[in-house]
Design a protein around this motif. Structure first.
Motif, PDB file in Angstrom:
ATOM      1  N   ILE A 128     -75.788 -20.387 -39.951  1.00 50.14           N
ATOM      2  CA  ILE A 128     -75.692 -19.043 -40.440  1.00 50.14           C
ATOM      3  C   ILE A 128     -77.098 -18.869 -41.299  1.00 50.14           C
ATOM      4  O   ILE A 128     -77.623 -17.608 -41.401  1.00 50.14           O
ATOM      5  CB  ILE A 128     -74.337 -18.777 -41.410  1.00 50.14           C
ATOM      6  N   ALA A 129     -77.650 -19.883 -41.600  1.00 47.73           N
ATOM      7  CA  ALA A 129     -78.965 -19.846 -42.304  1.00 47.73           C
ATOM      8  C   ALA A 129     -80.119 -20.829 -41.984  1.00 47.73           C
ATOM      9  O   ALA A 129     -80.308 -21.807 -42.648  1.00 47.73           O
ATOM     10  CB  ALA A 129     -78.624 -19.879 -43.949  1.00 47.73           C
ATOM     11  N   PRO A 130     -80.554 -20.563 -40.816  1.00 48.05           N
ATOM     12  CA  PRO A 130     -81.565 -21.424 -40.119  1.00 48.05           C
ATOM     13  C   PRO A 130     -82.951 -21.627 -41.095  1.00 48.05           C
ATOM     14  O   PRO A 130     -83.217 -22.574 -40.892  1.00 48.05           O
ATOM     15  CB  PRO A 130     -81.648 -21.029 -38.875  1.00 48.05           C
ATOM     16  N   ALA A 131     -82.873 -20.566 -41.977  1.00 47.29           N
ATOM     17  CA  ALA A 131     -84.483 -20.742 -42.760  1.00 47.29           C
ATOM     18  C   ALA A 131     -84.004 -21.621 -43.916  1.00 47.29           C
ATOM     19  O   ALA A 131     -84.772 -22.088 -44.580  1.00 47.29           O
ATOM     20  CB  ALA A 131     -84.530 -19.368 -43.320  1.00 47.29           C
ATOM     21  N   GLY A 132     -82.742 -21.873 -44.111  1.00 52.31           N
ATOM     22  CA  GLY A 132     -82.477 -22.930 -45.215  1.00 52.31           C
ATOM     23  C   GLY A 132     -81.165 -22.775 -46.146  1.00 52.31           C
ATOM     24  O   GLY A 132     -80.895 -21.277 -46.172  1.00 52.31           O
ATOM     25  N   ALA A 133     -80.732 -23.634 -46.679  1.00 49.55           N
ATOM     26  CA  ALA A 133     -79.422 -23.398 -47.634  1.00 49.55           C
ATOM     27  C   ALA A 133     -79.345 -24.449 -48.536  1.00 49.55           C
ATOM     28  O   ALA A 133     -80.166 -25.531 -48.332  1.00 49.55           O
ATOM     29  CB  ALA A 133     -78.305 -23.286 -46.769  1.00 49.55           C
ATOM     30  N   TYR A 134     -78.977 -24.173 -49.902  1.00 48.67           N
ATOM     31  CA  TYR A 134     -78.588 -25.056 -50.869  1.00 48.67           C
ATOM     32  C   TYR A 134     -76.872 -24.942 -50.993  1.00 48.67           C
ATOM     33  O   TYR A 134     -76.756 -23.855 -51.528  1.00 48.67           O
ATOM     34  CB  TYR A 134     -79.262 -25.073 -51.905  1.00 48.67           C
ATOM     35  N   VAL A 135     -76.187 -25.869 -51.010  1.00 47.56           N
ATOM     36  CA  VAL A 135     -74.792 -26.003 -51.283  1.00 47.56           C
ATOM     37  C   VAL A 135     -74.467 -26.924 -52.376  1.00 47.56           C
ATOM     38  O   VAL A 135     -74.593 -27.977 -52.175  1.00 47.56           O
ATOM     39  CB  VAL A 135     -73.941 -26.144 -50.014  1.00 47.56           C
ATOM     40  N   ALA A 136     -73.973 -26.557 -53.503  1.00 51.65           N
ATOM     41  CA  ALA A 136     -73.631 -27.475 -54.363  1.00 51.65           C
ATOM     42  C   ALA A 136     -71.894 -27.311 -54.676  1.00 51.65           C
ATOM     43  O   ALA A 136     -71.803 -26.214 -54.968  1.00 51.65           O
ATOM     44  CB  ALA A 136     -74.464 -27.346 -55.862  1.00 51.65           C
ATOM     45  N   LEU A 137     -71.302 -28.457 -54.550  1.00 57.36           N
ATOM     46  CA  LEU A 137     -69.989 -28.186 -54.975  1.00 57.36           C
ATOM     47  C   LEU A 137     -69.457 -28.957 -56.173  1.00 57.36           C
ATOM     48  O   LEU A 137     -69.964 -30.132 -56.273  1.00 57.36           O
ATOM     49  CB  LEU A 137     -69.313 -28.795 -53.689  1.00 57.36           C
ATOM     50  N   ARG A 138     -68.616 -28.571 -56.956  1.00 56.89           N
ATOM     51  CA  ARG A 138     -68.023 -29.020 -58.207  1.00 56.89           C
ATOM     52  C   ARG A 138     -69.362 -29.408 -58.890  1.00 56.89           C
ATOM     53  O   ARG A 138     -69.232 -30.716 -59.649  1.00 56.89           O
ATOM     54  CB  ARG A 138     -67.135 -30.257 -58.019  1.00 56.89           C
ATOM     55  N   ILE A 139     -69.827 -28.438 -59.696  1.00 59.98           N
ATOM     56  CA  ILE A 139     -71.242 -28.769 -60.553  1.00 59.98           C
ATOM     57  C   ILE A 139     -70.698 -28.885 -61.914  1.00 59.98           C
ATOM     58  O   ILE A 139     -69.689 -28.288 -62.413  1.00 59.98           O
ATOM     59  CB  ILE A 139     -71.744 -27.301 -60.550  1.00 59.98           C
ATOM     60  N   GLY A 140     -70.967 -30.125 -62.470  1.00 57.93           N
ATOM     61  CA  GLY A 140     -70.575 -30.682 -63.605  1.00 57.93           C
ATOM     62  C   GLY A 140     -71.424 -30.319 -64.583  1.00 57.93           C
ATOM     63  O   GLY A 140     -72.506 -29.467 -64.473  1.00 57.93           O
ATOM     64  N   PHE A 141     -71.570 -30.985 -65.876  1.00 54.18           N
ATOM     65  CA  PHE A 141     -72.531 -30.850 -66.883  1.00 54.18           C
ATOM     66  C   PHE A 141     -74.081 -31.108 -66.558  1.00 54.18           C
ATOM     67  O   PHE A 141     -74.732 -30.418 -66.818  1.00 54.18           O
ATOM     68  CB  PHE A 141     -72.144 -31.812 -67.984  1.00 54.18           C
ATOM     69  N   PHE A 142     -74.273 -32.228 -65.716  1.00 49.83           N
ATOM     70  CA  PHE A 142     -75.736 -32.403 -65.296  1.00 49.83           C
ATOM     71  C   PHE A 142     -75.873 -32.208 -63.804  1.00 49.83           C
ATOM     72  O   PHE A 142     -76.992 -31.655 -63.679  1.00 49.83           O
ATOM     73  CB  PHE A 142     -75.738 -33.837 -65.438  1.00 49.83           C
ATOM     74  N   ALA A 143     -74.918 -32.174 -62.809  1.00 46.74           N
ATOM     75  CA  ALA A 143     -75.158 -32.150 -61.298  1.00 46.74           C
ATOM     76  C   ALA A 143     -73.905 -31.937 -60.739  1.00 46.74           C
ATOM     77  O   ALA A 143     -72.928 -32.164 -61.109  1.00 46.74           O
ATOM     78  CB  ALA A 143     -75.906 -33.330 -60.982  1.00 46.74           C
ATOM     79  N   PRO A 144     -74.068 -31.434 -59.447  1.00 41.85           N
ATOM     80  CA  PRO A 144     -72.945 -31.116 -58.689  1.00 41.85           C
ATOM     81  C   PRO A 144     -72.567 -32.895 -58.129  1.00 41.85           C
ATOM     82  O   PRO A 144     -73.239 -33.603 -57.903  1.00 41.85           O
ATOM     83  CB  PRO A 144     -73.392 -30.569 -57.400  1.00 41.85           C
ATOM     84  N   GLU A 145     -71.093 -32.703 -57.898  1.00 43.06           N
ATOM     85  CA  GLU A 145     -70.557 -34.102 -57.082  1.00 43.06           C
ATOM     86  C   GLU A 145     -70.916 -34.190 -55.700  1.00 43.06           C
ATOM     87  O   GLU A 145     -70.957 -35.019 -55.324  1.00 43.06           O
ATOM     88  CB  GLU A 145     -68.826 -33.951 -57.396  1.00 43.06           C
ATOM     89  N   GLU A 146     -71.001 -33.048 -55.145  1.00 44.03           N
ATOM     90  CA  GLU A 146     -71.544 -33.050 -53.763  1.00 44.03           C
ATOM     91  C   GLU A 146     -72.710 -31.801 -53.795  1.00 44.03           C
ATOM     92  O   GLU A 146     -72.514 -30.793 -54.050  1.00 44.03           O
ATOM     93  CB  GLU A 146     -70.491 -32.659 -52.832  1.00 44.03           C
ATOM     94  N   GLU A 147     -73.771 -32.159 -52.861  1.00 44.71           N
ATOM     95  CA  GLU A 147     -74.715 -31.298 -52.639  1.00 44.71           C
ATOM     96  C   GLU A 147     -75.430 -31.481 -51.189  1.00 44.71           C
ATOM     97  O   GLU A 147     -75.479 -32.266 -50.818  1.00 44.71           O
ATOM     98  CB  GLU A 147     -75.939 -31.304 -53.825  1.00 44.71           C
TER      99      GLU A 147
END
Length: 128
Positions: A25-44
């Motif tokens: 759905i976004a061939p130009a690019g995407a950034y997906v971050a899941l469960r963002i905590g204090f410092f960083a997402p658990e999954e990206e």
């Protein structure tokens, strides 16, 4: 996967494979971050072009990116062009200089997950 995270993938034929879904759905690019905590997402998953990732990282844009600030502070969806936060270092102009002109942010605060993506022609092909 948290219930609200499942909302990110309403049309995904295989919810276990979100990377392929966002690449479609976004061939130009995407950034997906899941469960963002204090410092960083658990999954990206960063599907933006390598040149943009290198520029973004070298300039330290993550700390000053209006798109990320909006995602952390707000729950909902918004087009990049509708975000009215101060952009003191020109992050949005830098996105545009890398041909990333259209996109949206999806933020679900219950699990603090965010998605930025740039669909072809600025048309979002999925309802959020």
């Amino acid at each position: 996967m948290a219930d609200k995270e499942a909302l990110l993938l309403p049309a995904c034929p295989n919810p276990a494979a979100p990377v392929q879904f966002f690449a479609t759905i976004a061939p130009a690019g995407a950034y997906v971050a899941l469960r963002i905590g204090f410092f960083a997402p658990e999954e990206e998953h960063n599907l933006f072009p390598t040149a943009w990732i290198e520029t973004y990282t070298a300039a330290g844009y993550a700390l000053r990116d209006p798109l990320m600030h909006w995602a952390i502070r707000t729950e909902g969806t918004i087009r990049w062009s509708a975000i009215c936060l101060v952009d003191t270092v020109g992050v949005l102009a830098a996105y545009r200089s890398h041909a990333l002109r259209f996109g949206c942010v999806v933020s679900l605060s219950a699990c603090v997950s965010a998605c930025n993506f740039d669909p072809p022609g600025g048309v979002i092909g999925v309802q959020f």
